[in-house]
Motif scaffolding. Sequence first.
Motif, PDB file in Angstrom:
ATOM      1  N   ALA A 163       5.246   2.965  -7.061  1.00 25.43           N
ATOM      2  CA  ALA A 163       3.821   3.029  -6.722  1.00 25.43           C
ATOM      3  C   ALA A 163       3.076   1.819  -7.282  1.00 25.43           C
ATOM      4  O   ALA A 163       2.208   1.242  -6.620  1.00 25.43           O
ATOM      5  CB  ALA A 163       3.220   4.325  -7.259  1.00 25.43           C
ATOM      6  N   ALA A 164       3.420   1.429  -8.508  1.00 26.55           N
ATOM      7  CA  ALA A 164       2.730   0.303  -9.144  1.00 26.55           C
ATOM      8  C   ALA A 164       2.959  -0.995  -8.372  1.00 26.55           C
ATOM      9  O   ALA A 164       2.051  -1.830  -8.249  1.00 26.55           O
ATOM     10  CB  ALA A 164       3.209   0.146 -10.584  1.00 26.55           C
ATOM     11  N   LYS A 165       4.166  -1.161  -7.821  1.00 26.61           N
ATOM     12  CA  LYS A 165       4.475  -2.386  -7.084  1.00 26.61           C
ATOM     13  C   LYS A 165       3.582  -2.535  -5.847  1.00 26.61           C
ATOM     14  O   LYS A 165       3.085  -3.627  -5.561  1.00 26.61           O
ATOM     15  CB  LYS A 165       5.955  -2.387  -6.664  1.00 26.61           C
ATOM     16  CG  LYS A 165       6.904  -2.639  -7.816  1.00 26.61           C
ATOM     17  CD  LYS A 165       8.341  -2.371  -7.427  1.00 26.61           C
ATOM     18  CE  LYS A 165       8.891  -3.383  -6.473  1.00 26.61           C
ATOM     19  NZ  LYS A 165      10.347  -3.176  -6.217  1.00 26.61           N
ATOM     20  N   ILE A 166       3.352  -1.431  -5.123  1.00 26.41           N
ATOM     21  CA  ILE A 166       2.534  -1.572  -3.920  1.00 26.41           C
ATOM     22  C   ILE A 166       1.042  -1.572  -4.251  1.00 26.41           C
ATOM     23  O   ILE A 166       0.251  -2.201  -3.548  1.00 26.41           O
ATOM     24  CB  ILE A 166       2.875  -0.495  -2.862  1.00 26.41           C
ATOM     25  CG1 ILE A 166       2.468   0.900  -3.314  1.00 26.41           C
ATOM     26  CG2 ILE A 166       4.347  -0.534  -2.504  1.00 26.41           C
ATOM     27  CD1 ILE A 166       2.567   1.912  -2.186  1.00 26.41           C
ATOM     28  N   ARG A 167       0.664  -0.920  -5.357  1.00 26.71           N
ATOM     29  CA  ARG A 167      -0.744  -0.980  -5.765  1.00 26.71           C
ATOM     30  C   ARG A 167      -1.120  -2.401  -6.167  1.00 26.71           C
ATOM     31  O   ARG A 167      -2.233  -2.865  -5.896  1.00 26.71           O
ATOM     32  CB  ARG A 167      -1.012  -0.005  -6.917  1.00 26.71           C
ATOM     33  CG  ARG A 167      -0.974   1.468  -6.510  1.00 26.71           C
ATOM     34  CD  ARG A 167      -2.095   1.820  -5.542  1.00 26.71           C
ATOM     35  NE  ARG A 167      -3.402   1.686  -6.158  1.00 26.71           N
ATOM     36  CZ  ARG A 167      -4.020   2.662  -6.806  1.00 26.71           C
ATOM     37  NH1 ARG A 167      -3.454   3.859  -6.910  1.00 26.71           N
ATOM     38  NH2 ARG A 167      -5.199   2.458  -7.337  1.00 26.71           N
ATOM     39  N   ARG A 168      -0.189  -3.101  -6.821  1.00 28.26           N
ATOM     40  CA  ARG A 168      -0.448  -4.494  -7.204  1.00 28.26           C
ATOM     41  C   ARG A 168      -0.637  -5.388  -5.976  1.00 28.26           C
ATOM     42  O   ARG A 168      -1.262  -6.434  -6.057  1.00 28.26           O
ATOM     43  CB  ARG A 168       0.691  -5.027  -8.075  1.00 28.26           C
ATOM     44  CG  ARG A 168       0.670  -4.508  -9.509  1.00 28.26           C
ATOM     45  CD  ARG A 168       1.542  -5.363 -10.416  1.00 28.26           C
ATOM     46  NE  ARG A 168       2.936  -5.324 -10.028  1.00 28.26           N
ATOM     47  CZ  ARG A 168       3.824  -4.457 -10.519  1.00 28.26           C
ATOM     48  NH1 ARG A 168       3.428  -3.525 -11.399  1.00 28.26           N
ATOM     49  NH2 ARG A 168       5.079  -4.489 -10.137  1.00 28.26           N
ATOM     50  N   LEU A 169      -0.060  -4.973  -4.855  1.00 31.24           N
ATOM     51  CA  LEU A 169      -0.213  -5.728  -3.612  1.00 31.24           C
ATOM     52  C   LEU A 169      -1.510  -5.384  -2.882  1.00 31.24           C
ATOM     53  O   LEU A 169      -1.784  -5.925  -1.810  1.00 31.24           O
ATOM     54  CB  LEU A 169       0.982  -5.452  -2.689  1.00 31.24           C
ATOM     55  CG  LEU A 169       2.349  -5.944  -3.187  1.00 31.24           C
ATOM     56  CD1 LEU A 169       3.460  -5.422  -2.288  1.00 31.24           C
ATOM     57  CD2 LEU A 169       2.385  -7.464  -3.257  1.00 31.24           C
ATOM     58  N   GLY A 170      -2.287  -4.453  -3.461  1.00 30.75           N
ATOM     59  CA  GLY A 170      -3.554  -4.081  -2.859  1.00 30.75           C
ATOM     60  C   GLY A 170      -3.466  -3.003  -1.796  1.00 30.75           C
ATOM     61  O   GLY A 170      -4.421  -2.782  -1.042  1.00 30.75           O
ATOM     62  N   ILE A 171      -2.326  -2.317  -1.725  1.00 30.24           N
ATOM     63  CA  ILE A 171      -2.155  -1.262  -0.726  1.00 30.24           C
ATOM     64  C   ILE A 171      -2.756   0.037  -1.269  1.00 30.24           C
ATOM     65  O   ILE A 171      -2.334   0.523  -2.324  1.00 30.24           O
ATOM     66  CB  ILE A 171      -0.663  -1.047  -0.396  1.00 30.24           C
ATOM     67  CG1 ILE A 171      -0.071  -2.327   0.184  1.00 30.24           C
ATOM     68  CG2 ILE A 171      -0.489   0.136   0.565  1.00 30.24           C
ATOM     69  CD1 ILE A 171       1.431  -2.287   0.336  1.00 30.24           C
ATOM     70  N   PRO A 172      -3.727   0.630  -0.588  1.00 35.42           N
ATOM     71  CA  PRO A 172      -4.317   1.873  -1.085  1.00 35.42           C
ATOM     72  C   PRO A 172      -3.391   3.065  -0.873  1.00 35.42           C
ATOM     73  O   PRO A 172      -2.726   3.170   0.160  1.00 35.42           O
ATOM     74  CB  PRO A 172      -5.592   2.010  -0.246  1.00 35.42           C
ATOM     75  CG  PRO A 172      -5.303   1.267   1.016  1.00 35.42           C
ATOM     76  CD  PRO A 172      -4.379   0.137   0.636  1.00 35.42           C
ATOM     77  N   ILE A 173      -3.353   3.958  -1.871  1.00 37.24           N
ATOM     78  CA  ILE A 173      -2.626   5.221  -1.756  1.00 37.24           C
ATOM     79  C   ILE A 173      -3.671   6.327  -1.721  1.00 37.24           C
ATOM     80  O   ILE A 173      -4.374   6.567  -2.715  1.00 37.24           O
ATOM     81  CB  ILE A 173      -1.651   5.421  -2.928  1.00 37.24           C
ATOM     82  CG1 ILE A 173      -0.635   4.271  -2.977  1.00 37.24           C
ATOM     83  CG2 ILE A 173      -0.934   6.761  -2.805  1.00 37.24           C
ATOM     84  CD1 ILE A 173       0.308   4.325  -4.176  1.00 37.24           C
ATOM     85  N   LEU A 174      -3.791   6.976  -0.579  1.00 36.36           N
ATOM     86  CA  LEU A 174      -4.839   7.968  -0.365  1.00 36.36           C
ATOM     87  C   LEU A 174      -4.270   9.366  -0.579  1.00 36.36           C
ATOM     88  O   LEU A 174      -3.608   9.931   0.309  1.00 36.36           O
ATOM     89  CB  LEU A 174      -5.413   7.834   1.050  1.00 36.36           C
ATOM     90  CG  LEU A 174      -5.924   6.433   1.435  1.00 36.36           C
ATOM     91  CD1 LEU A 174      -6.412   6.424   2.876  1.00 36.36           C
ATOM     92  CD2 LEU A 174      -7.009   5.968   0.481  1.00 36.36           C
ATOM     93  N   LEU A 175      -4.501   9.928  -1.771  1.00 37.18           N
ATOM     94  CA  LEU A 175      -4.021  11.268  -2.078  1.00 37.18           C
ATOM     95  C   LEU A 175      -4.911  12.303  -1.397  1.00 37.18           C
ATOM     96  O   LEU A 175      -6.067  12.051  -1.091  1.00 37.18           O
ATOM     97  CB  LEU A 175      -4.002  11.487  -3.585  1.00 37.18           C
ATOM     98  CG  LEU A 175      -3.128  10.514  -4.391  1.00 37.18           C
ATOM     99  CD1 LEU A 175      -3.244  10.793  -5.874  1.00 37.18           C
ATOM    100  CD2 LEU A 175      -1.671  10.585  -3.939  1.00 37.18           C
ATOM    101  N   ARG A 176      -4.341  13.485  -1.187  1.00 35.20           N
ATOM    102  CA  ARG A 176      -5.036  14.575  -0.495  1.00 35.20           C
ATOM    103  C   ARG A 176      -5.579  14.122   0.866  1.00 35.20           C
ATOM    104  O   ARG A 176      -6.694  14.443   1.260  1.00 35.20           O
ATOM    105  CB  ARG A 176      -6.152  15.160  -1.356  1.00 35.20           C
ATOM    106  CG  ARG A 176      -5.644  16.002  -2.510  1.00 35.20           C
ATOM    107  CD  ARG A 176      -6.480  17.267  -2.643  1.00 35.20           C
ATOM    108  NE  ARG A 176      -6.011  18.137  -3.711  1.00 35.20           N
ATOM    109  CZ  ARG A 176      -5.115  19.108  -3.548  1.00 35.20           C
ATOM    110  NH1 ARG A 176      -4.567  19.307  -2.358  1.00 35.20           N
ATOM    111  NH2 ARG A 176      -4.757  19.877  -4.553  1.00 35.20           N
ATOM    112  N   HIS A 177      -4.767  13.372   1.573  1.00 34.29           N
ATOM    113  CA  HIS A 177      -5.070  12.948   2.937  1.00 34.29           C
ATOM    114  C   HIS A 177      -3.851  13.220   3.819  1.00 34.29           C
ATOM    115  O   HIS A 177      -2.714  13.257   3.338  1.00 34.29           O
ATOM    116  CB  HIS A 177      -5.400  11.456   2.995  1.00 34.29           C
ATOM    117  CG  HIS A 177      -6.800  11.119   2.570  1.00 34.29           C
ATOM    118  ND1 HIS A 177      -7.202  11.172   1.242  1.00 34.29           N
ATOM    119  CD2 HIS A 177      -7.898  10.727   3.288  1.00 34.29           C
ATOM    120  CE1 HIS A 177      -8.477  10.823   1.166  1.00 34.29           C
ATOM    121  NE2 HIS A 177      -8.926  10.540   2.384  1.00 34.29           N
ATOM    122  N   THR A 178      -4.104  13.399   5.102  1.00 36.89           N
ATOM    123  CA  THR A 178      -3.006  13.570   6.043  1.00 36.89           C
ATOM    124  C   THR A 178      -3.375  12.940   7.375  1.00 36.89           C
ATOM    125  O   THR A 178      -4.548  12.623   7.626  1.00 36.89           O
ATOM    126  CB  THR A 178      -2.675  15.059   6.254  1.00 36.89           C
ATOM    127  OG1 THR A 178      -1.437  15.160   6.984  1.00 36.89           O
ATOM    128  CG2 THR A 178      -3.764  15.784   7.039  1.00 36.89           C
TER     129      THR A 178
END
Length: 366
Positions: free
Chosen positions: A199-214
Amino acid sequence: MSKTYETDLLVIGGGAAGLCAAAEAAGAGAKVTVIESDLHAGGQLVKQTHKFFGSRDEYAGTRGFKIADILLDEIKSLGDKVDIRCNSMVTGYYPEDGVFTVMKGEEDYYRVKAKKTVIATGAQEKMLPFPNNDLPGVYGAGAVQTLMNVYGVVPGKKVVMVGAGNIGLIVSYQLTQAGVKVAAVVEAMPKIGGYWVHAAKIRRLGIPILLRHTITEAVGDKVLEGAVISEIDDKFQPVGTPKKIDCDIICMAVGLTPTTELFWQAGCKMQFVPQLCGYVPFRDGTMRTSNPDIWVAGDAAGIEEASAAMVEGRIAGFSAAKSLGLALDAKKFDEYWARLGHLRAGEVGEKIKAGINQVKVDSWEA
């Protein structure tokens, strides 16, 4: 009349578990036939370019496709003890005479009669139902990995990833490496399911992780043009205003389910186990099922990491070879279980062990 081939041990599935089972049994002196539906052996390993975690014995720090090469080299070193037949599909099992039927390609049909069998058929990807999920551009994560890492083809230009488990996170990173823009990773649960390092690797790339979404809809006419996502509540019901994201790929990484049809045909005792992600066969401490001639290993026994699948394959191959009357070192069996116990340490491992306990038997009645 179709040809019938005989072998000491039939291994169905040439992935991580199947190759390890074949190597272990052949190393003990068994004649082994491996049936693999893909064009090449290695299973999921051949499309995994990331470095493995786990332990040194299971090649921690080595990339998945390299591990496949290591296992195939081990099998090659055994000479003609292992016959790997690719592009071949086991189409059925007939308990009245213990015969498996096999289709190679589209024309060559034959039968295999084995003294013992290890079924290591792996898993199938799950998909989510939503409007237009059959549009070109909606993929499973395994298909995306195959396109990129096996055939060197990028599936599109912009992706919405559904699922923040290890597969979703790893494939998101691999897509970015290949020049594909990851618009977002969408996760229904309130926390990330995969390892934080991914998760940290893609967050560092600026990719948002949207929890509680579908995802609620795929947009497009003849091809995919976008994805509609929504925030969800504790009951997984959409709340708030849906949002459209322009994309030409929706990649589904929402889990796997064991491939178990052959166990049903063989009359194996089965049970649905949520922790193992589906129906799985009961097994004893040797990975033998209620059918005395059939063992299980890998994701067909319950969804885990490839490292655990390899060790289960060793255990199943060892045990099947022992049942053939071959001489083996009992210390290896204990060593394999110790290695498997190490891999199942931690929070995720506790869940797996809780699931296994529901289908584990001390021994089978005579």
